[in-house]
Design an enzyme around this catalytic site. Structure first.
Site, PDB file in Angstrom:
ATOM      1  N   GLY A  16     -30.794   3.408 -19.611  1.00 54.46           N
ATOM      2  CA  GLY A  16     -30.081   4.918 -19.124  1.00 54.46           C
ATOM      3  C   GLY A  16     -28.455   4.748 -19.466  1.00 54.46           C
ATOM      4  O   GLY A  16     -27.986   5.897 -19.828  1.00 54.46           O
ATOM      5  N   CYS A  36     -24.348   7.677 -19.298  1.00 53.44           N
ATOM      6  CA  CYS A  36     -25.150   9.237 -19.848  1.00 53.44           C
ATOM      7  C   CYS A  36     -26.417   9.444 -18.491  1.00 53.44           C
ATOM      8  O   CYS A  36     -26.478  10.661 -18.108  1.00 53.44           O
ATOM      9  CB  CYS A  36     -25.639   8.636 -20.822  1.00 53.44           C
ATOM     10  N   GLY A  95      -7.522  16.093 -13.367  1.00 56.95           N
ATOM     11  CA  GLY A  95      -7.909  16.412 -14.618  1.00 56.95           C
ATOM     12  C   GLY A  95      -8.397  16.954 -14.871  1.00 56.95           C
ATOM     13  O   GLY A  95      -9.696  17.751 -14.578  1.00 56.95           O
ATOM     14  N   GLY A  96      -7.751  17.910 -16.449  1.00 57.51           N
ATOM     15  CA  GLY A  96      -8.884  18.974 -17.111  1.00 57.51           C
ATOM     16  C   GLY A  96      -9.056  18.363 -17.792  1.00 57.51           C
ATOM     17  O   GLY A  96      -8.987  19.483 -19.056  1.00 57.51           O
ATOM     18  N   ILE A 130     -15.230  16.813 -18.731  1.00 59.07           N
ATOM     19  CA  ILE A 130     -15.679  16.760 -17.473  1.00 59.07           C
ATOM     20  C   ILE A 130     -15.036  16.964 -15.823  1.00 59.07           C
ATOM     21  O   ILE A 130     -15.616  17.473 -15.358  1.00 59.07           O
ATOM     22  CB  ILE A 130     -15.780  14.483 -17.463  1.00 59.07           C
ATOM     23  N   GLU A 168      -3.740  18.833 -13.503  1.00 58.28           N
ATOM     24  CA  GLU A 168      -3.430  18.381 -15.176  1.00 58.28           C
ATOM     25  C   GLU A 168      -1.999  18.070 -15.148  1.00 58.28           C
ATOM     26  O   GLU A 168      -1.299  19.316 -15.894  1.00 58.28           O
ATOM     27  CB  GLU A 168      -4.406  19.175 -15.763  1.00 58.28           C
ATOM     28  N   SER A 220     -10.426  12.479 -12.134  1.00 59.34           N
ATOM     29  CA  SER A 220     -11.344  13.150 -13.942  1.00 59.34           C
ATOM     30  C   SER A 220     -10.243  12.390 -14.312  1.00 59.34           C
ATOM     31  O   SER A 220     -10.086  13.913 -15.774  1.00 59.34           O
ATOM     32  CB  SER A 220     -11.955  15.004 -13.483  1.00 59.34           C
ATOM     33  N   HIS A 258     -33.162  38.483 -35.188  1.00 56.56           N
ATOM     34  CA  HIS A 258     -32.444  39.499 -34.794  1.00 56.56           C
ATOM     35  C   HIS A 258     -33.359  40.259 -33.322  1.00 56.56           C
ATOM     36  O   HIS A 258     -34.748  40.413 -33.326  1.00 56.56           O
ATOM     37  CB  HIS A 258     -32.499  40.659 -35.235  1.00 56.56           C
TER      38      HIS A 258
HETATM   39  C1  LIG Z   1     -20.169  13.010 -15.860  1.00 59.50           C
HETATM   40  C2  LIG Z   1     -20.348  12.712 -17.155  1.00 59.50           C
HETATM   41  C3  LIG Z   1     -20.789  13.312 -18.155  1.00 59.50           C
HETATM   42  C4  LIG Z   1     -20.810  12.834 -19.431  1.00 59.50           C
HETATM   43  N1  LIG Z   1     -21.037  14.204 -19.869  1.00 59.50           N
HETATM   44  C5  LIG Z   1     -21.828  13.423 -21.116  1.00 59.50           C
HETATM   45  C6  LIG Z   1     -22.188  15.300 -22.421  1.00 59.50           C
HETATM   46  O1  LIG Z   1     -22.782  16.023 -21.951  1.00 59.50           O
HETATM   47  N2  LIG Z   1     -22.842  14.650 -23.224  1.00 59.50           N
HETATM   48  C7  LIG Z   1     -22.235  13.092 -24.412  1.00 59.50           C
HETATM   49  O2  LIG Z   1     -23.228  12.862 -25.370  1.00 59.50           O
HETATM   50  N3  LIG Z   1     -21.476  12.525 -23.563  1.00 59.50           N
HETATM   51  C8  LIG Z   1     -21.116  12.492 -22.009  1.00 59.50           C
HETATM   52  N4  LIG Z   1     -20.528  11.755 -21.320  1.00 59.50           N
HETATM   53  C9  LIG Z   1     -20.611  10.375 -22.014  1.00 59.50           C
HETATM   54  C10 LIG Z   1     -21.707   9.878 -22.023  1.00 59.50           C
HETATM   55  O3  LIG Z   1     -22.595   9.499 -20.968  1.00 59.50           O
HETATM   56  C11 LIG Z   1     -21.084   8.094 -22.730  1.00 59.50           C
HETATM   57  O4  LIG Z   1     -20.334   8.292 -23.503  1.00 59.50           O
HETATM   58  C12 LIG Z   1     -22.913   7.158 -23.215  1.00 59.50           C
HETATM   59  O5  LIG Z   1     -23.472   7.539 -21.841  1.00 59.50           O
HETATM   60  C13 LIG Z   1     -21.950   6.164 -23.724  1.00 59.50           C
HETATM   61  O6  LIG Z   1     -22.699   5.130 -24.174  1.00 59.50           O
HETATM   62  P1  LIG Z   1     -22.958   3.803 -23.955  1.00 59.50           P
HETATM   63  O7  LIG Z   1     -24.436   3.122 -24.296  1.00 59.50           O
HETATM   64  O8  LIG Z   1     -21.897   3.738 -24.634  1.00 59.50           O
HETATM   65  O9  LIG Z   1     -22.511   3.248 -22.282  1.00 59.50           O
HETATM   66  P2  LIG Z   1     -22.355   3.525 -20.828  1.00 59.50           P
HETATM   67  O10 LIG Z   1     -24.388   4.539 -20.681  1.00 59.50           O
HETATM   68  O11 LIG Z   1     -21.726   3.059 -20.092  1.00 59.50           O
HETATM   69  O12 LIG Z   1     -24.187   2.174 -20.787  1.00 59.50           O
HETATM   70  C14 LIG Z   1     -23.859   1.070 -21.006  1.00 59.50           C
HETATM   71  C15 LIG Z   1     -24.779   0.387 -19.476  1.00 59.50           C
HETATM   72  O13 LIG Z   1     -23.951  -1.140 -20.565  1.00 59.50           O
HETATM   73  C16 LIG Z   1     -24.277  -1.955 -18.832  1.00 59.50           C
HETATM   74  N5  LIG Z   1     -23.683  -3.290 -19.033  1.00 59.50           N
HETATM   75  C17 LIG Z   1     -22.251  -3.229 -18.772  1.00 59.50           C
HETATM   76  N6  LIG Z   1     -22.174  -4.376 -19.157  1.00 59.50           N
HETATM   77  C18 LIG Z   1     -22.975  -5.013 -19.048  1.00 59.50           C
HETATM   78  C19 LIG Z   1     -23.356  -6.495 -19.143  1.00 59.50           C
HETATM   79  N7  LIG Z   1     -22.679  -7.098 -19.490  1.00 59.50           N
HETATM   80  N8  LIG Z   1     -24.499  -6.838 -18.956  1.00 59.50           N
HETATM   81  C20 LIG Z   1     -25.855  -5.780 -19.060  1.00 59.50           C
HETATM   82  N9  LIG Z   1     -25.853  -5.167 -19.064  1.00 59.50           N
HETATM   83  C21 LIG Z   1     -24.045  -4.542 -19.024  1.00 59.50           C
HETATM   84  C22 LIG Z   1     -23.878  -1.574 -17.912  1.00 59.50           C
HETATM   85  O14 LIG Z   1     -24.791  -1.128 -16.653  1.00 59.50           O
HETATM   86  C23 LIG Z   1     -24.794   0.608 -18.584  1.00 59.50           C
HETATM   87  O15 LIG Z   1     -26.028   0.635 -18.511  1.00 59.50           O
HETATM   88  C24 LIG Z   1     -20.214  12.121 -19.798  1.00 59.50           C
HETATM   89  C25 LIG Z   1     -20.577  11.223 -18.848  1.00 59.50           C
HETATM   90  C26 LIG Z   1     -19.689  11.364 -17.612  1.00 59.50           C
HETATM   91  C27 LIG Z   1     -19.298   9.883 -16.941  1.00 59.50           C
END
Ligand SMILES: Cc1cc2nc3c(=O)[nH]c(=O)nc-3n(C[C@H](O)[C@H](O)[C@H](O)COP(=O)(O)OP(=O)(O)OC[C@H]3O[C@@H](n4cnc5c(N)ncnc54)[C@H](O)[C@@H]3O)c2cc1C
Length: 470
Positions: free
Chosen positions: A39, A42, A179-180, A183, A202, A269, A449
């Site tokens: 997961g 995200c 940071g504004g 997030i 900000e 942030s 509507h």
């Molecule tokens: C507070 C917050 C709120 C957010 N809200 C939203 C939102 O509402 N909508 C939205 O679209 N996005 C949102 N985001 C952004 C979103 O979370 C990211 O864009 C998304 O998670 C990116 O997905 P990813 O698969 O690239 O990486 P990640 O979700 O970061 O997953 C990467 C995974 O790789 C693993 N990993 C890293 N290196 C290694 C390795 N060498 N070997 C094995 N595993 C490894 C990590 O443990 C992690 O589980 C939010 C982010 C934050 C912090």
């Protein structure tokens, strides 16, 4: 001997698991390597927990205003430990669901840290001890990102990033959000609604840079109504712990006098940085930019043959659904298909603060900067019947369309919304922008509507030169 797969993925976030499940559903043999929980950011430390907290804030608002609806109740009080437990239950349930899908789709999950070696071979340092190797006909790097930090604000005690804030089980009475951006504003909105005194610090001249000016103004007005103090054009320089668990933040304009702000919690942030740290890329042909992003072309191909990178690890919009789109783009290539690159300028954006923001395509200023002659219409939720029924009338829908030679409105370029449930309402606007539909075409479609989406329909209709209610 390395185990053989069609596809090996490092990272089990939206990008990584999206690729794994899509590839498995298309019949590929897939391995995924995750060092923490399925997961990724995200689900465990981002989108899902942050929105669960925002929903707690929404319930507080409803109860607080219930007398307006004829429901008498006592003033709400917050038990945030329950909100934390509720959030965790949602997260745990969804993680379990992903692990179930891993099994159901026969994806091989390696629990450990993966690094890339020669010939698309991934070496995994297993959590249970020992090593494993998996070789893919293709490899996807999807290692995601981690919170950025700033000098003099090391994590610990009252200094928190999103990772720590999302584990809170109480509401801090006073909060500074450094940071504004999206997030930061989601956290500011949550805590202000739940009773914290919130200050946003900000550095830029305005919060939520990149939003359409009309949309950003609505958010700023609503935030002020929540007593959020928005301090723009200020830099934070450091902080001094106050001995009571809180700290005093020092900040001020770049060359101006420094001010102090005493708070219980500081939420740093200031964005996220790509996390290639454990991927071992220095020994490969995969290039990493000065800013730490893995370099890719428009098809998410890295500089090494058969190795792709997606999600927050590359310099594209850091959104979970962009990660999904890039996952599908790559898997289609692995399957020998010829997919279209992701159109990053037209992806849907959603910010879940109160009021919500959602948009696709350029805002008015950006459309003009791109050289378009434009026609613009905007209409307010305050005239919308459903908005009045639900008691949420702040906000507007704004449509930016190309101007035809005769002055009429043509192709829809951008749809920008702020107000009640707009994150759930954007899909019509998103389709219009990406289908390159004209205003006249979209105006033909009927909206139910009474509904909030009528405002989108009415805004389109008004651009045809005629209208019903607006
Ligand atoms: C507070 C917050 C709120 C957010 N809200 C939203 C939102 O509402 N909508 C939205 O679209 N996005 C949102 N985001 C952004 C979103 O979370 C990211 O864009 C998304 O998670 C990116 O997905 P990813 O698969 O690239 O990486 P990640 O979700 O970061 O997953 C990467 C995974 O790789 C693993 N990993 C890293 N290196 C290694 C390795 N060498 N070997 C094995 N595993 C490894 C990590 O443990 C992690 O589980 C939010 C982010 C934050 C912090």
């Amino acid at each position: 001997m390395a185990e053989q797969f069609d596809l090996v993925i490092i990272g089990g976030g939206p990008g990584g698991y999206g690729a794994a499940f899509y590839a498995a559903s298309a019949g590929l043999s897939v391995a995924i390597v995750e060092k923490d929980k399925m997961g990724g950011t995200c689900l465990n430390r981002g989108c899902i927990p942050a929105k669960a907290f925002l929903e707690t804030a929404a319930v507080y608002r409803h109860v607080d205003h219930s007398a307006d609806f004829g429901i008498e109740s006592s003033a709400p009080t917050v038990n945030f430990a329950v909100a934390q437990a509720r959030k965790q239950k949602i997260v745990d349930g969804l993680v379990k669901g992903l692990n179930g899908l891993v099994k159901a789709r026969k994806v091989t999950l390696y629990v450990g840290s993966g690094s890339l070696g020669a010939d698309r071979t991934v070496t995994i340092t297993l959590d249970e001890g020992g090593e494993a190797q998996a070789q893919g006909k293709a490899v996807i790097l999807a290692a995601g990102s981690v919170p950025r930090t700033i000098p003099n604000f090391d994590r610990g005690g009252p200094i928190m990033t999103s990772d720590e804030v999302l584990m809170l089980d109480y509401i801090p009475p006073t909060v500074a959000v450094i940071g504004g951006g999206a997030i930061g504003c989601e956290f500011a909105s949550t805590f202000a609604d739940l009773g914290s005194k919130v200050t946003i610090l900000e550095g830029l001249p305005k919060i939520l840079p990149g939003l359409d000016g009309d949309v950003a103004n609505v958010v700023v007005r609503s935030f002020k109504k929540k007593n959020i103090d928005i301090r723009t054009g200020v830099m934070v320089t450091g902080h001094t712990p106050n001995g009571n668990g809180g700290t005093t933040v020092h900040f001020g304009p770049k060359d101006g006098e420094s001010e102090n702000l005493d708070v219980d919690v500081v939420i740093v942030s200031v964005g996220r940085r790509p996390y290639a740290d454990e991927l071992g890329l220095q020994n490969t042909g995969v290039k990493v930019s000065d800013r730490g992003f893995v370099e890719v072309d428009e098809f998410c191909r890295t500089t090494e043959d058969g190795v792709y990178a997606i999600g927050d690890l590359i310099n594209t919009p850091a959104l979970a659904h962009v990660g999904y789109a890039e996952a599908i783009l790559v898997v289609k290539q692995v399957l020998g298909e010829n997919p279209m690159p992701v159109m990053y300028d037209k992806v849907p954006w959603a910010i879940y603060c109160h009021p919500e923001v959602a948009f696709a395509g350029p805002d008015e200023e950006a459309a003009r900067a791109l050289g378009h002659d434009v026609v613009v219409a905007k209409h307010q939720y305050r005239g919308n019947s459903r908005a009045q029924i639900i008691g949420e009338t702040d906000g507007l829908v704004k449509v930016i369309a190309k101007k035809n030679a005769d002055g009429s409105a043509g192709q829809v370029l951008g749809v920008h919304m702020v107000g009640p449930w707009v994150t759930e309402q954007l899909s019509g606007g998103y389709l219009a922008v990406n289908w390159e539909a004209t205003v006249a075409e979209v105006a033909e479609f009927i909206q139910p509507h009474p509904s909030l989406t009528e405002l989108f329909g009415e805004t389109m209709l008004s651009l045809t030169g005629r209208s019903l209610n607006t």
